[in-house]
Design an enzyme around this catalytic site. Structure first.
Site: not given
Ligand code: ATP
Length: 300
Positions: A13, A140
């Site tokens: 997203k 999210d």
């Molecule tokens: P958001 O946009 O929802 O704030 P994000 O995209 O910045 O999230 P994610 O890729 O969801 O960040 O990852 C955040 C943290 O969540 C990672 O650093 C990791 O430690 C943890 N995590 C847990 N499950 C997962 C997964 N399936 N894939 C990626 N990271 C994960």
């Protein structure tokens, strides 16, 4: 016959509006969050196994936890507990969404694993029950199940679907290393305190919702906003140059995606998106061109 394995495809997203309220006593922030699902995907495959196990492939795989903190594992455990199933499954995540990139990759995997396990186990859970489990997993996660475009209020988890009247062309610049979402919110709080200004209650922007409904990229570009952008730029000042490079190459607008550090560029059409992507190559780690809206988690 029961399926031997189930694969679910799930989109990333971008927040076209991310209005953040003042920190609440519980530390969370009220949000007015306009989510748009974009065509970067993870795929989660669930297969019966002796015990719960998570594996991950893709360029960022080494940054993904493979224990029970993984949102895909947590989703499988939550569903198993609620429906009295044995959570002994192998969850494989084919990861194309940047990790800790502000594109809800972990949330996407949580929603995908939930739908995959639900399909494998045939629990018969209603959509409302699945959305309920999603909201427990994270703010999210419900949107990753639903896709399209939606307004999220509360912590972002209360969703109202939104009409989108056309296809939007986006370019995403992936940065080296992630940014922790809680760290970006802490920086938001620090900057707010430093400035001493009153933080208004977060409200959805009517002109932005109208631009989405019309499918008009120029009107959308004029109305996008991300209250977390100053905090992300403060923690990662190099993103300013990436934003400027995309604007110079013809982007209608350039913004940090969610909590960053991925940056997002809205193009007027597909050829312009290609041109912007070319200009950004070399400025950041990887560039991806795609369209929105994308459907939510789907069994493939
Ligand atoms: P958001 O946009 O929802 O704030 P994000 O995209 O910045 O999230 P994610 O890729 O969801 O960040 O990852 C955040 C943290 O969540 C990672 O650093 C990791 O430690 C943890 N995590 C847990 N499950 C997962 C997964 N399936 N894939 C990626 N990271 C994960």
């Amino acid at each position: 016959m029961k399926p031997v394995s189930v694969t679910v495809r799930v989109p990333a997203k971008v927040n076209v509006q991310l209005a953040v309220g003042a920190a609440r006593p519980d530390g969370f922030h009220d949000l007015a969050n306009v989510f748009l699902a974009v065509g970067l995907h993870d795929e989660v495959t669930v297969t019966p196994a002796d015990a719960l196990r998570v594996t991950c492939s893709g360029p960022d795989a080494d940054q993904v936890p493979l224990d029970r903190t993984n949102l895909a594992a947590r989703a499988a455990l939550a569903l198993a507990e609620r429906y009295g199933r044995d959570p002994a499954v192998h969850l494989h995540i084919a990861k194309d969404i940047p990790v800790a990139g502000g594109m809800a990759g972990g949330s996407a995997d949580g929603a995908a694993a939930l739908l995959a396990c639900d399909t494998l186990w045939g629990t018969g859970a209603s959509r409302a029950e699945l959305l309920d489990i999603c909201a427990e997993l994270g703010s999210d996660v419900p949107f990753s199940l639903v896709g399209g475009a939606a307004l999220g209020t509360g912590r972002g988890e209360k969703l109202t679907p939104l009409e989108v009247g056309g296809t939007f062309h986006w370019v995403f610049a992936l940065a080296d290393g992630g940014l922790s979402t809680p760290a970006v919110f802490r920086e938001f709080d620090r900057l707010a305190e430093e400035s001493g200004r009153e933080i208004p209650e977060p409200m959805p922007s009517d002109p932005l919702l109208a631009a989405l409904a019309k499918g008009d990229p120029h009107a959308l570009a004029a109305t996008v906003s991300n209250d977390l952008q100053p905090a992300a730029l403060s923690l990662r000042p190099s993103l300013a140059a990436t934003l400027a490079a995309g604007r110079e190459a013809g982007a209608l607008t350039a913004l940090v995606s969610g909590s960053g550090p991925t940056t997002a560029f809205l193009a007027p059409d597909a050829p312009s998106a290609t041109k912007i992507a070319e200009a950004l190559t070399g400025v950041c780690r990887t560039v991806r061109t795609t369209t929105a809206p994308a459907p939510g988690a789907t069994v493939v």
